[in-house]
Design an enzyme around this catalytic site. Structure first.
Site, mmCIF file in Angstrom:
data_model
loop_
_atom_site.group_PDB
_atom_site.id
_atom_site.type_symbol
_atom_site.label_atom_id
_atom_site.label_comp_id
_atom_site.label_asym_id
_atom_site.label_seq_id
_atom_site.Cartn_x
_atom_site.Cartn_y
_atom_site.Cartn_z
ATOM 1 N N GLU A 155 0.693 -1.122 0.052
ATOM 2 C CA GLU A 155 -0.084 -0.092 -0.043
ATOM 3 C C GLU A 155 0.788 1.308 0.065
ATOM 4 O OE1 GLU A 155 -2.689 0.269 3.202
ATOM 5 O OE2 GLU A 155 -4.392 -0.261 2.069
ATOM 6 N N HIS A 174 7.845 -26.622 -1.804
ATOM 7 C CA HIS A 174 7.341 -27.707 -2.519
ATOM 8 C C HIS A 174 5.988 -27.031 -3.353
ATOM 9 C CE1 HIS A 174 9.474 -31.206 -0.435
ATOM 10 N NE2 HIS A 174 9.687 -29.961 0.433
ATOM 11 N N LYS A 229 -14.216 0.135 -4.268
ATOM 12 C CA LYS A 229 -15.124 0.548 -3.317
ATOM 13 C C LYS A 229 -16.352 1.394 -4.278
ATOM 14 C CE LYS A 229 -12.279 1.551 0.787
ATOM 15 N NZ LYS A 229 -11.866 2.721 1.549
#
Ligand code: PA5
Length: 449
Positions: A289, A310, A424
């Protein structure tokens, strides 16, 4: 006094010492600007002095409230998203013994998180469990308007009030939010909840050393004073170390930026202890961010080894050569476990019988570093003596300061997050939130075309 160490000798096949040193004057400039609070986003530099500035009254009041919660609750639900929960979760999970949730009798409440997703199953499962448990909750939102925690709080508040009745429910809710602004602040005042303040000048992802992080950590039974002490020693080291090479913060910031300039666009934070998983999640949020904007920034990723050797190990060894790794290396585990000898040796493991499991883990770590460096992945190591409040406190301040400096080197404001608004806006338009009518119209057309 011991400090975390940064070891960058395994980057020199990829960058030269001069490539790192050339950041020196830039870093000194940005560093001074941060300390003197005259850099981009300087309204959000409260975290810089937080370890030394936090007052005893706040610490005592957090400890007292934590004690009250401990007396009432078996489960403490922390409602928050992003910086409002990742810091506390990082520290709590790092310090918790694995599997304590399976113990019958627990000394401290179990911490559960909500409001960090909108999954109906997640919250329904939580309510089902909470029907059978004594619980209390903290609702944490600096803005006081974030949708995910607001929804979770509405649902949990209603559940709590049904379970205990309104007067007792009120005693079980703590709100951590802005001193004066936001819907949550108003709600908390109207309902008369106990509140703590998120300082104005500390952004969510830099807020772990405020009540946002400290209250849940104290409820979980950990020593917040030691955490702050650890951060304070790193703050002091940073202020006292004028040598760029000897300051781990500036060394790390310069090294990762030198690698970035050589097209190493992805930094993978690696842990070899599963309890550090959420620490790497906190770090990802802090760096993602803070740096990822304006088409720039190192992409922060994380892996837990040896598990992910793995799965992601293949890509790291032989995929696109745009990666570098930063290892969170722990010198000493809390416990000791020896691999036993076996008379029949059917599994062929007697060659490591008598060794501590940690020694095997360390050899896996070294073996992997060597393989990855040979495969074209530069390596930085950050070493801490052990996982404790004190060293986690050091790591918090170390990563925060290095992140701010790195953001400025990259040329962005490390304290805003304008990109988070895009989803948003669409979500509100799709849900028909009042005030979003034009966006709703626009988005309907996009979907139907
Ligand atoms: O770092 C940040 O600022 C964000 O990740 C916020 O912490 C997150 O969006 C939650 O915001 P708030 O605390 O206002 O609900």
């Amino acid at each position: 006094m011991k400090f975390l160490k940064v070891e960058n000798s395994r980057v020199f096949e990829f960058v030269k010492q001069e490539d790192i040193e050339k950041f020196q004057s830039d870093i000194t400039k940005h560093h001074m600007a941060i300390l003197e609070k005259r850099s981009k986003g300087n309204d959000f530099l409260g975290w810089v002095d937080l370890p030394s500035a936090i007052n005893n009254e706040i610490i005592e009041s957090i400890v007292q409230v934590a004690q009250k919660i401990k007396e009432k609750a078996e489960v403490f639900v922390v409602i928050g998203i992003g910086g409002s929960y990742l810091g506390s979760r990082a520290i709590i999970e790092a310090l918790n013994k694995n599997f304590t949730f399976l113990e019958e009798k627990k000394e401290y409440p179990i911490i559960i998180y909500a409001g960090q997703n909108i999954s109906e199953d997640y919250l329904s499962d939580l309510l089902e469990i909470l029907n059978k448990k004594e619980y209390a909750l903290a609702v944490i939102s600096k803005s006081g308007t974030t949708t995910e925690p607001a929804i979770a709080f509405r649902i949990l508040k209603s559940h709590l009030e049904k379970k205990y009745g309104k007067p007792e429910a009120k005693e079980r809710i703590i709100a951590i939010t802005d001193e004066s602004k936001g819907v949550l602040k108003k709600l908390a005042t109207d309902e008369g909840y106990q509140t703590f303040v998120v300082p104005d000048d500390v952004g969510g992802r830099y807020s772990v050393l405020t009540p946002v992080g400290l209250l849940p950590i104290a409820v979980a039974g950990f020593n917040i004073q030691k955490l702050i002490d650890g951060a304070r020693t790193m703050q002091e080291l940073n202020l006292q170390t004028s040598s760029f090479e000897q300051n781990p913060i500036t060394l790390y910031a310069a090294t990762r930026n030198a690698l970035y300039r050589k097209n190493k666009f992805i930094e993978i934070l690696v842990n070899y202890q599963p309890n550090l998983y959420y620490f790497t999640e906190w770090w990802k949020q802090l760096y993602g961010e803070s740096e990822g904007k304006e088409g720039k920034g190192i992409f922060p990723a994380s892996v837990s080894f040896t598990s992910d050797l793995h799965s992601m190990g293949q890509y790291i060894q032989e995929g696109q050569r745009i990666l570098f790794e930063t290892i969170l290396s722990v010198e000493k585990p809390e416990s000791e476990l020896i691999i036993p000898n076996d008379k029949n040796n059917l599994d062929g493991l007697n060659y490591i019988a008598g060794k501590r499991l940690h020694e095997v883990n360390q050899m896996a770590e070294l073996g992997t570093i060597l393989a990855h460096v040979e495969g074209g992945v530069p390596n930085i190591e950050i070493k801490i003596p052990k996982v404790s409040e004190y060293y986690l406190g050091q790591l918090i301040y170390f990563f925060e300061m290095a992140c701010a400096i790195s953001g400025y080197i990259i040329g962005v404001n490390p304290f805003d997050q304008p990109g988070v608004e895009a989803y948003k806006k669409n979500m509100f338009a799709l849900l028909g939130k009042p005030g979003f009518e034009m966006e709703t119209e626009k988005i309907r057309k996009t979907i139907s075309s």
